[in-house]
Enzyme design. Structure first.
Site, PDB file in Angstrom:
ATOM      1  N   ASN A   9      20.697 -49.303 -11.873  1.00 22.67           N
ATOM      2  CA  ASN A   9      22.058 -49.530 -10.911  1.00 22.67           C
ATOM      3  C   ASN A   9      22.375 -48.232 -10.673  1.00 22.67           C
ATOM      4  O   ASN A   9      23.256 -47.488 -11.671  1.00 22.67           O
ATOM      5  CB  ASN A   9      22.842 -50.462 -11.473  1.00 22.67           C
ATOM      6  CG  ASN A   9      24.057 -50.667 -10.632  1.00 22.67           C
ATOM      7  OD1 ASN A   9      24.401 -50.393  -9.725  1.00 22.67           O
ATOM      8  ND2 ASN A   9      25.427 -51.398 -11.242  1.00 22.67           N
ATOM      9  N   TRP A  10      22.324 -47.686  -9.460  1.00 21.06           N
ATOM     10  CA  TRP A  10      22.817 -46.420  -9.070  1.00 21.06           C
ATOM     11  C   TRP A  10      24.278 -46.393  -8.678  1.00 21.06           C
ATOM     12  O   TRP A  10      24.622 -45.312  -8.441  1.00 21.06           O
ATOM     13  CB  TRP A  10      21.872 -46.031  -7.618  1.00 21.06           C
ATOM     14  CG  TRP A  10      20.328 -45.498  -8.065  1.00 21.06           C
ATOM     15  CD1 TRP A  10      19.815 -45.921  -9.268  1.00 21.06           C
ATOM     16  CD2 TRP A  10      19.373 -44.763  -7.474  1.00 21.06           C
ATOM     17  NE1 TRP A  10      18.610 -45.414  -9.371  1.00 21.06           N
ATOM     18  CE2 TRP A  10      18.442 -44.421  -8.148  1.00 21.06           C
ATOM     19  CE3 TRP A  10      19.646 -44.145  -6.331  1.00 21.06           C
ATOM     20  CZ2 TRP A  10      17.234 -44.022  -7.823  1.00 21.06           C
ATOM     21  CZ3 TRP A  10      18.660 -43.130  -5.544  1.00 21.06           C
ATOM     22  CH2 TRP A  10      17.389 -43.266  -6.394  1.00 21.06           C
ATOM     23  N   HIS A  94      28.213 -58.014 -10.869  1.00 18.57           N
ATOM     24  CA  HIS A  94      28.210 -57.019 -11.613  1.00 18.57           C
ATOM     25  C   HIS A  94      29.925 -56.880 -11.932  1.00 18.57           C
ATOM     26  O   HIS A  94      30.945 -57.307 -11.115  1.00 18.57           O
ATOM     27  CB  HIS A  94      27.836 -55.553 -11.059  1.00 18.57           C
ATOM     28  CG  HIS A  94      27.774 -54.672 -12.075  1.00 18.57           C
ATOM     29  ND1 HIS A  94      28.865 -53.913 -12.251  1.00 18.57           N
ATOM     30  CD2 HIS A  94      26.905 -54.053 -12.618  1.00 18.57           C
ATOM     31  CE1 HIS A  94      28.818 -52.996 -13.158  1.00 18.57           C
ATOM     32  NE2 HIS A  94      27.553 -53.045 -13.478  1.00 18.57           N
ATOM     33  N   GLU A 166      26.209 -57.514 -19.807  1.00 17.65           N
ATOM     34  CA  GLU A 166      26.881 -56.163 -19.854  1.00 17.65           C
ATOM     35  C   GLU A 166      28.332 -56.641 -20.303  1.00 17.65           C
ATOM     36  O   GLU A 166      29.088 -56.875 -19.737  1.00 17.65           O
ATOM     37  CB  GLU A 166      26.767 -55.787 -18.486  1.00 17.65           C
ATOM     38  CG  GLU A 166      27.274 -56.829 -17.420  1.00 17.65           C
ATOM     39  CD  GLU A 166      27.898 -56.218 -15.961  1.00 17.65           C
ATOM     40  OE1 GLU A 166      27.467 -55.017 -15.824  1.00 17.65           O
ATOM     41  OE2 GLU A 166      28.362 -56.872 -15.268  1.00 17.65           O
ATOM     42  N   SER A 212      25.674 -48.722 -20.887  1.00 17.06           N
ATOM     43  CA  SER A 212      25.559 -47.543 -21.368  1.00 17.06           C
ATOM     44  C   SER A 212      24.144 -47.240 -22.223  1.00 17.06           C
ATOM     45  O   SER A 212      24.025 -46.602 -23.398  1.00 17.06           O
ATOM     46  CB  SER A 212      26.725 -46.891 -22.612  1.00 17.06           C
ATOM     47  OG  SER A 212      27.826 -46.937 -21.741  1.00 17.06           O
TER      48      SER A 212
END
EC number: 5.3.1.1
Length: 248
Positions: A9-10, A94, A166, A212
């Protein structure tokens, strides 16, 4: 055996020209016939990224989309626009979209349904805050997110989706959930899918860990029984991403 899927995921990083440079740099590093590799890039770079990734094992995904195909929705991107240029995946829900753009579980569900309708694989994000974890409601919270995200999704459709767990407290903070914590939640997600659709669908769906992820943490995380890869943030913008993809 579920095939691993590791997605980068940029976020809001890299111009189109920088995107080409990074993809060319990463191409030889992310070769792995046993893993699906996805780069989710900013909308302005999607066409450029698809062209740059041609001939490689890299698929290109979007970081967001809207749930209508056209209309007066200034600044939004329709699913049919994504399929027209060859986008295969889209991140939906997200935590940053939920926090900064007030995306609700209902909005996530609308986007999931529309992505599936257009043949785009949704990477559906769920996760808890530090407060929710400390209160001991992590599993209940995530089950609720999953149940709403999958409203009106068929078992056949559900089996093709990707879920990304996440933990919000571990995104961009350098903190990582322990392997045991990550596996516990991913296992609970699979149980939830099983309750909704049955064991066959639960065993088919792929569940990622995001938060992370690094080259150091990937091997232990990705060998857990219910973790089928990762949604990788900052590390996907570096050559280290090659080590994450080739974690074995």
């Amino acid at each position: 055996m579920r095939r691993k899927i590791i997605a980068g995921n940029w976020k809001m990083n890299k111009t189109p020209s920088e995107t080409v440079k990074l993809i060319e740099e990463l191409k030889p590093l992310v070769k792995n016939d046993d893993v699906d590799v996805v780069f989710c890039v900013p909308a302005i770079s999607l066409t450029t990224a698809i062209e740059a990734a041609k001939g490689s094992n890299i698929s290109i995904g979007a970081e967001n989309m809207f749930y209508e195909e056209s209309g007066a929705y200034t600044g939004e991107i329709a699913p049919n626009m994504l399929t027209d240029i060859g986008v295969k995946y889209v991140i939906i829900g997200h935590s940053e979209r939920r926090e900064y753009f007030a995306e609700s579980d209902i909005t996530v569900n609308k986007k999931v349904l529309k992505a599936l309708e257009h043949g785009i694989t949704p990477i559906i994000c769920c996760g808890e805050s530090l407060t929710q974890r400390e209160q001991g409601i992590t599993i209940d919270w995530i089950r609720q997110q999953i149940k709403i995200a999958f409203l009106n999704v068929t078992a056949e459709q559900a089996a093709t989706t990707v879920i990304a767990y996440e933990p919000i407290w571990a995104i961009g903070t350098g903190k990582v959930a322990t392997t045991e914590q990550a596996q516990e939640v991913c296992a609970a997600i699979r149980v939830c899918i099983g309750e909704l659709y049955g064991e066959t669908t639960a065993e088919a769906i792929r569940i990622q860990y995001g938060g992370s992820v690094t080259a150091a943490s990937a091997p232990e995380l990705f060998t857990q029984s219910d973790i089928d890869g990762g949604l990788v943030g900052g590390a996907s913008l570096k050559p280290d991403f090659g080590q994450i993809v080739n974690y074995k």
